[in-house]
Design a protein around this motif. Structure first.
Motif, PDB file in Angstrom:
ATOM      1  N   ASN A 262       0.748  -1.201  -0.482  1.00 14.81           N
ATOM      2  CA  ASN A 262       0.336  -0.313   0.198  1.00 14.81           C
ATOM      3  C   ASN A 262       1.295   1.456   0.217  1.00 14.81           C
ATOM      4  O   ASN A 262       1.584   1.478  -0.101  1.00 14.81           O
ATOM      5  CB  ASN A 262      -0.655   0.213   1.232  1.00 14.81           C
ATOM      6  N   GLU A 263       0.434   2.541   0.447  1.00 20.87           N
ATOM      7  CA  GLU A 263       1.216   3.098  -0.076  1.00 20.87           C
ATOM      8  C   GLU A 263       2.528   3.903   1.547  1.00 20.87           C
ATOM      9  O   GLU A 263       3.053   4.489   0.998  1.00 20.87           O
ATOM     10  CB  GLU A 263       0.050   5.061   0.450  1.00 20.87           C
ATOM     11  N   GLN A 264       1.833   3.003   2.270  1.00 23.55           N
ATOM     12  CA  GLN A 264       2.990   2.883   3.153  1.00 23.55           C
ATOM     13  C   GLN A 264       3.976   2.142   3.455  1.00 23.55           C
ATOM     14  O   GLN A 264       4.511   1.324   3.812  1.00 23.55           O
ATOM     15  CB  GLN A 264       2.066   2.407   4.876  1.00 23.55           C
ATOM     16  N   LYS A 284      -0.416   6.822  -7.599  1.00 21.07           N
ATOM     17  CA  LYS A 284      -1.720   8.336  -7.699  1.00 21.07           C
ATOM     18  C   LYS A 284      -1.366   8.417  -8.956  1.00 21.07           C
ATOM     19  O   LYS A 284      -2.628   9.659  -9.134  1.00 21.07           O
ATOM     20  CB  LYS A 284      -1.703   8.911  -6.251  1.00 21.07           C
ATOM     21  N   VAL A 304      10.184   5.974   3.335  1.00 16.71           N
ATOM     22  CA  VAL A 304       8.227   6.291   3.685  1.00 16.71           C
ATOM     23  C   VAL A 304       8.336   4.383   5.471  1.00 16.71           C
ATOM     24  O   VAL A 304       7.523   4.452   5.733  1.00 16.71           O
ATOM     25  CB  VAL A 304       7.093   5.406   2.497  1.00 16.71           C
ATOM     26  N   SER A 308       6.928   4.941   8.292  1.00 18.64           N
ATOM     27  CA  SER A 308       5.279   3.995   8.992  1.00 18.64           C
ATOM     28  C   SER A 308       6.091   2.625   9.678  1.00 18.64           C
ATOM     29  O   SER A 308       4.977   2.713  10.724  1.00 18.64           O
ATOM     30  CB  SER A 308       4.915   3.401   7.357  1.00 18.64           C
ATOM     31  N   GLU A 313       3.202   8.748  10.349  1.00 22.33           N
ATOM     32  CA  GLU A 313       2.146   9.204   9.076  1.00 22.33           C
ATOM     33  C   GLU A 313       3.635   9.318   7.373  1.00 22.33           C
ATOM     34  O   GLU A 313       4.195  10.280   7.959  1.00 22.33           O
ATOM     35  CB  GLU A 313       1.565  10.394   9.220  1.00 22.33           C
ATOM     36  N   CYS A 315       3.318   8.511   3.096  1.00 21.55           N
ATOM     37  CA  CYS A 315       2.893   8.058   2.076  1.00 21.55           C
ATOM     38  C   CYS A 315       3.674   8.364   1.201  1.00 21.55           C
ATOM     39  O   CYS A 315       4.335   9.224   0.649  1.00 21.55           O
ATOM     40  CB  CYS A 315       1.727   8.644   1.428  1.00 21.55           C
ATOM     41  N   ASP A 317       4.633   8.533  -2.406  1.00 21.55           N
ATOM     42  CA  ASP A 317       3.888   9.066  -4.453  1.00 21.55           C
ATOM     43  C   ASP A 317       4.321   9.634  -5.246  1.00 21.55           C
ATOM     44  O   ASP A 317       4.445  10.875  -5.518  1.00 21.55           O
ATOM     45  CB  ASP A 317       2.512   9.779  -3.747  1.00 21.55           C
TER      46      ASP A 317
END
Length: 408
Positions: A262-264, A284, A304, A308, A313, A315, A317
């Motif tokens: 995932n994004e993390q 994204k 990232v 994480s 937080e 992400c 991208d």
């Protein structure tokens, strides 16, 4: 999050794994960090392997990612030359090929990829065939070069194959590149840029032969299905990679064309993360699954991942970027051109070899390939990232200097 009594195990000590380990410390991880890799060398930079390292007498340690004492200072334990064989997610342990088990609280897979070796008749038996992916592979090529080979054949016309060709030409070898497809770099660039690279190599004395399906290798030659034969006392195979997802798949993690994250950079197991060449993430920006083979992707995902894991937080991208050096051409690429419907080419007048290719899908700028043109690369990055509309008519007009005011 109190991490003092916790252990993070990282499998894979190339750019992604090493950067993740050091970023964990920066993000406040106080527990143990253990970094495993089947390669016995101190972790090293990969890009020089097909270029400066190949053509030099340097020891691989000159290209180390970090000095050995840096790992000690950061409290990062290296387990080099140890291949991880299995992951037990229920027990939260990994086991090496030698049978040693190691518990973990958090696990990071940075397993990368390995060269694809095609099932060509005679390849496995030929002593003069080499594969380039690791320091060991390049050291084998350098050892072969001591015998003063004259004719080298490179099977595969991707960026790695072309970089090796340029390096061997600098050493004075007669070089032939055999590409199975109808043009060089068919998956990653336009026909116009393929032609540019073919002409660049031809101008430097390399023979480029496309639509060549290699069928057999003998002691001193490479044979193609169309009946053509190429003399060779040195053969290098560079036809692509296979993603190292076997550990993840066997452990029940979700894999398709890579380990799904995932994004993390988290897998379907909340305590297992993955990063680098082995991962598939949803972009994204391009709104589709993407697997990238680049140092930039591995390093950015490592940041990232570390954040994480430490409960912060983060992400992923990033807009992808890549580079390649061949002869006097420095290629910088930003974005992904897949699915483009139009390409606009610019040759900057009066500036020698300085060009760029701008890829559009409708009015959206997808990617830019810039040759000796840092300005095009920088502008392309900004326009892609910020989704700025480009005035295509002005872009195509090389009488207008390449600057932001002329492109909007």
């Amino acid at each position: 999050m109190d991490t003092k009594a916790m252990t993070c195990v990282i499998i894979g000590a190339s750019h992604g794994g090493v950067n993740c380990a050091f970023n964990l410390r920066k993000e406040g991880w106080e527990g143990a960090i253990i970094l495993y890799d089947a390669d016995s060398h101190l972790p090293y930079h990969r890009p020089p392997l097909s270029k400066t390292f190949l053509t030099s007498d340097d020891a691989i340690e000159k290209h180390s990612l970090k000095a050995a004492e840096s790992y000690d200072k950061a409290g990062i334990a290296l387990r080099l030359g140890e291949k991880v064989a299995t992951i037990d997610r229920e027990a939260k342990t990994i086991t090496t090929a030698s049978g040693t088990s190691q518990p973990y609280d958090k696990l990071v897979l940075a397993t990368g990829a390995r060269p694809f070796v095609p099932p060509i008749a005679g390849l496995a038996q030929a002593a003069n065939v080499h594969v380039l992916r690791t320091a060991e592979g390049v050291l084998g090529i350098r050892e072969a070069l001591k015998a003063k080979p004259r004719q080298a054949v490179i099977i595969g016309g991707g960026y790695i194959g072309l970089e090796i060709a340029a390096s061997l030409r600098k050493l004075g070898l007669d070089v032939t590149v055999l590409e199975r497809e109808a043009r060089l770099l068919p998956r990653v660039t336009s026909p116009e840029m393929s032609t540019f690279f073919a002409e660049l190599h031809a101008a430097n004395g390399t023979t480029i032969a496309c639509s060549k399906n290699v069928s057999k290798i003998t002691t001193d030659a490479v044979h193609c299905a169309d009946g053509s034969t190429y003399a060779a006392d040195l053969i290098i195979v560079g036809v692509g990679i296979r993603v190292n997802t076997e550990l993840a798949t066997a452990a029940g993690l979700k894999t398709t064309n890579g380990i799904v994250v995932n994004e993390q950079t988290q897998t379907n197991d909340p305590d297992v993360y993955a990063l680098g060449d082995c991962t598939l993430h949803h972009s994204k920006h391009y709104n589709r699954p993407v697997r990238l083979e680049s140092v930039q992707n591995a390093v950015d995902q490592a940041k990232v991942t570390a954040a994480s894991i430490c409960g912060k937080e983060a992400c992923y991208d990033s807009i992808p970027w890549f580079w390649s050096d061949q002869y006097d051409a420095k290629l910088q690429m930003v974005g992904l051109s897949e699915g483009y419907t139009q390409v606009i080419l610019r040759d900057e007048p009066g500036e020698g070899l300085k060009k760029s290719a701008w890829y559009f899908k409708g009015d959206e700028l997808l990617a830019v390939d810039a040759v000796n043109n840092a300005k095009a690369y920088v502008l392309g990055t900004k326009f892609i990232k910020d989704r700025i509309s480009v005035n295509k008519e002005n872009l195509a007009n090389t009488e207008l200097p390449l600057k932001p005011g002329n492109l909007v």
